[in-house]
Structure formats: structure tokens, C-alpha cells
Scaffold this motif. Structure first.
Motif, PDB file in Angstrom:
ATOM      1  N   LEU A   6    -111.089 136.935  22.124  1.00 34.32           N
ATOM      2  CA  LEU A   6    -109.647 136.687  22.322  1.00 34.32           C
ATOM      3  C   LEU A   6    -108.982 138.052  22.133  1.00 34.32           C
ATOM      4  O   LEU A   6    -109.119 138.427  21.110  1.00 34.32           O
ATOM      5  CB  LEU A   6    -109.289 135.607  21.341  1.00 34.32           C
ATOM      6  N   SER A  28    -100.379 137.883  22.960  1.00 29.04           N
ATOM      7  CA  SER A  28    -101.570 137.048  22.747  1.00 29.04           C
ATOM      8  C   SER A  28    -101.881 136.173  24.091  1.00 29.04           C
ATOM      9  O   SER A  28    -100.687 135.716  24.720  1.00 29.04           O
ATOM     10  CB  SER A  28    -101.833 136.337  21.643  1.00 29.04           C
ATOM     11  N   SER A  30    -104.615 133.054  25.523  1.00 31.98           N
ATOM     12  CA  SER A  30    -105.950 132.082  25.475  1.00 31.98           C
ATOM     13  C   SER A  30    -106.065 131.428  26.709  1.00 31.98           C
ATOM     14  O   SER A  30    -105.075 131.445  27.632  1.00 31.98           O
ATOM     15  CB  SER A  30    -105.513 131.181  24.323  1.00 31.98           C
ATOM     16  N   LYS A  32    -107.972 127.531  28.359  1.00 33.59           N
ATOM     17  CA  LYS A  32    -108.821 126.173  28.249  1.00 33.59           C
ATOM     18  C   LYS A  32    -108.889 125.612  29.423  1.00 33.59           C
ATOM     19  O   LYS A  32    -108.423 125.694  30.512  1.00 33.59           O
ATOM     20  CB  LYS A  32    -108.144 125.260  27.204  1.00 33.59           C
ATOM     21  N   MET A 146    -108.725 139.926  28.379  1.00 36.36           N
ATOM     22  CA  MET A 146    -109.261 138.627  27.867  1.00 36.36           C
ATOM     23  C   MET A 146    -110.581 137.917  29.010  1.00 36.36           C
ATOM     24  O   MET A 146    -110.394 138.284  30.055  1.00 36.36           O
ATOM     25  CB  MET A 146    -108.248 137.372  28.173  1.00 36.36           C
ATOM     26  N   SER A 161    -113.574 126.812  25.175  1.00 40.96           N
ATOM     27  CA  SER A 161    -112.412 127.437  25.225  1.00 40.96           C
ATOM     28  C   SER A 161    -111.994 128.423  24.428  1.00 40.96           C
ATOM     29  O   SER A 161    -112.681 128.567  23.472  1.00 40.96           O
ATOM     30  CB  SER A 161    -111.062 126.333  25.089  1.00 40.96           C
ATOM     31  N   SER A 162    -110.948 129.152  24.285  1.00 41.52           N
ATOM     32  CA  SER A 162    -110.786 130.233  23.451  1.00 41.52           C
ATOM     33  C   SER A 162    -109.991 129.874  22.283  1.00 41.52           C
ATOM     34  O   SER A 162    -109.432 129.142  22.285  1.00 41.52           O
ATOM     35  CB  SER A 162    -109.955 131.276  24.403  1.00 41.52           C
ATOM     36  N   VAL A 164    -106.958 130.263  19.460  1.00 49.45           N
ATOM     37  CA  VAL A 164    -105.495 130.627  19.765  1.00 49.45           C
ATOM     38  C   VAL A 164    -105.065 131.230  18.463  1.00 49.45           C
ATOM     39  O   VAL A 164    -105.343 130.603  17.252  1.00 49.45           O
ATOM     40  CB  VAL A 164    -104.885 129.214  20.045  1.00 49.45           C
ATOM     41  N   HIS A 187    -109.265 127.167  16.728  1.00 47.38           N
ATOM     42  CA  HIS A 187    -110.093 126.949  17.632  1.00 47.38           C
ATOM     43  C   HIS A 187    -110.137 125.220  17.875  1.00 47.38           C
ATOM     44  O   HIS A 187    -110.475 124.635  16.828  1.00 47.38           O
ATOM     45  CB  HIS A 187    -111.578 127.530  17.589  1.00 47.38           C
TER      46      HIS A 187
END
Length: 204
Positions: A6, A28, A30, A32, A146, A161-162, A164, A187
Motif C-alpha cells: 500500500l 494515501s 487503497s 477494493k 499503488m 483488497s489493499s 487502509v 485490512h
């Protein structure tokens, strides 16, 4: 178990010595999966110098009216797409600000239609500019990367999924010293994950 990188671009880390920052404070990203195997949802938080322009200014009224911070910054698909393509502006509704530390924080998400399901993609935020710090050169283009691995997990049979992560847009550090601090993160699948902080060379 799949390890997911991430990107947490570590802010405009204000050293207690002199620092002269441009408009990008950090952020940041992320991602999903959605119910559609050909789509993912990409979420982002971006922090900007509050006094930079009207497009980055935020106050209590801005938050109450859900004003969008419209600083120019783009996310590109650099690996996995048919060509290196610009896929989205990184605008976001203001959710927090600090008048004393001169930052505004925007948040948003969007749906990305992947050209080929089930492969790895690399997304990158690219624009200008990071901070200029004494003895470290002039401000440089901002870059956050990413990786989204859309292959089905071996243990669940569905896409990963990444993690967060959220944190203050500014962390104050004493110049010339070693520091450690906790980055709040979670996560969605509650599995072990790895978070990587980009180094100062990448951040400019």
C-alpha cells in the motif's frame, strides 16, 4: 495469504529545521473489489497546503457544505493497461484542515474499469510538487504508487483488497534524529499485510 503493498506517501514531513513546502502535503491510496470482476473501487486521501489557492482552501463551512478540493493532480495507470493512461483527477471533498499547520485534507473514491480482469496493475499519482527542504534540494514532482493484484486469492477464491491507512497530513520530526511512529491501519480481510513507505528519493 497475499502480501499487498500500500502506498503511503509520507507527507510533507516538516523537519524542525527550516522547510519551505510546495502545495502537496501527502496522501494515501487503497483499492477494493466490487461485485463486478471488471471493476475495482479506488479510494484516496490527499492533503494540500491550505493557503496555496482557493482550490485547496478549507474551513468549517467548507466541510459543512462538502466542498470539493480541486487541486490539479492525476492518477495514471502505468502497468496493466493497454497504454499508460490518465484515469482520474484526484479531487476530494474536504474532511479536515489545520489553519496553524496550513493543510487541507480531501477524500473521495471512484470506480475504475480494468481492461483485463485478474492481473496486476500499477497506478501512480504524478504531478507537481513536493516540498523543498534545506540541504535536500528543491521541490520535486510528487509521486505515489499503488499495486493492485486482482488475481483470486488461493484461500478464499476472491480478489484481495489493499490495507487502509490514515494519519495526520503532517508529522513533525526533529532534524538529525531517528524516529519511529505508529501508522493507523486496517485490512478488510483481517489478514497479515505489509505497508511500505516511499523513501525520500521517491518523494523528492
Amino acid at each position: 495469504m497475499m502480501r499487498v503493498p500500500l502506498s503511503i506517501s509520507l507527507l510533507c514531513a516538516w523537519l524542525m529545521s527550516s522547510a519551505d513546502c510546495s502545495h502537496f502535503r501527502g496522501g494515501s491510496m487503497s483499492w477494493k473489489p466490487t461485485t463486478n470482476a471488471s471493476q475495482i473501487e479506488i479510494s484516496h486521501q490527499m492533503a494540500w497546503r491550505r493557503s496555496s489557492s482557493s482550490s485547496s482552501f478549507c474551513n468549517d463551512a467548507t466541510i459543512a457544505t462538502q466542498k470539493t478540493l480541486t487541486v490539479s493532480a492525476y492518477l495514471y495507470c502505468r502497468v496493466g493497461c493497454n497504454s499508460s493512461s490518465r484515469i482520474s483527477l484526484m479531487h476530494g471533498k474536504c474532511i479536515a484542515y489545520s489553519a496553524s499547520e496550513d493543510w487541507s485534507l480531501g477524500e473521495d473514491s471512484f470506480i475504475f474499469n480494468v481492461p483485463i480482469p485478474g492481473i496486476k496493475y500499477t497506478f501512480r499519482l504524478e504531478d507537481c510538487c513536493w516540498q523543498s527542504i534545506r540541504n535536500r534540494g528543491s521541490s520535486d514532482s510528487m509521486r505515489m504508487t499503488m499495486t493492485a493484484d486482482l488475481r483470486p486469492r488461493a484461500d478464499t477464491g476472491v480478489m484481495n483488497s489493499s490495507p487502509v491507512a490514515t494519519m495526520s497530513p503532517i508529522v513533525r520530526l526533529l532534524a538529525g534524529c531517528q524516529h519511529s511512529f505508529r501508522i493507523p491501519g486496517k485490512h478488510l480481510e483481517l489478514t497479515a499485510s505489509s505497508m511500505y513507505i516511499e523513501n525520500t528519493t521517491e518523494n523528492g
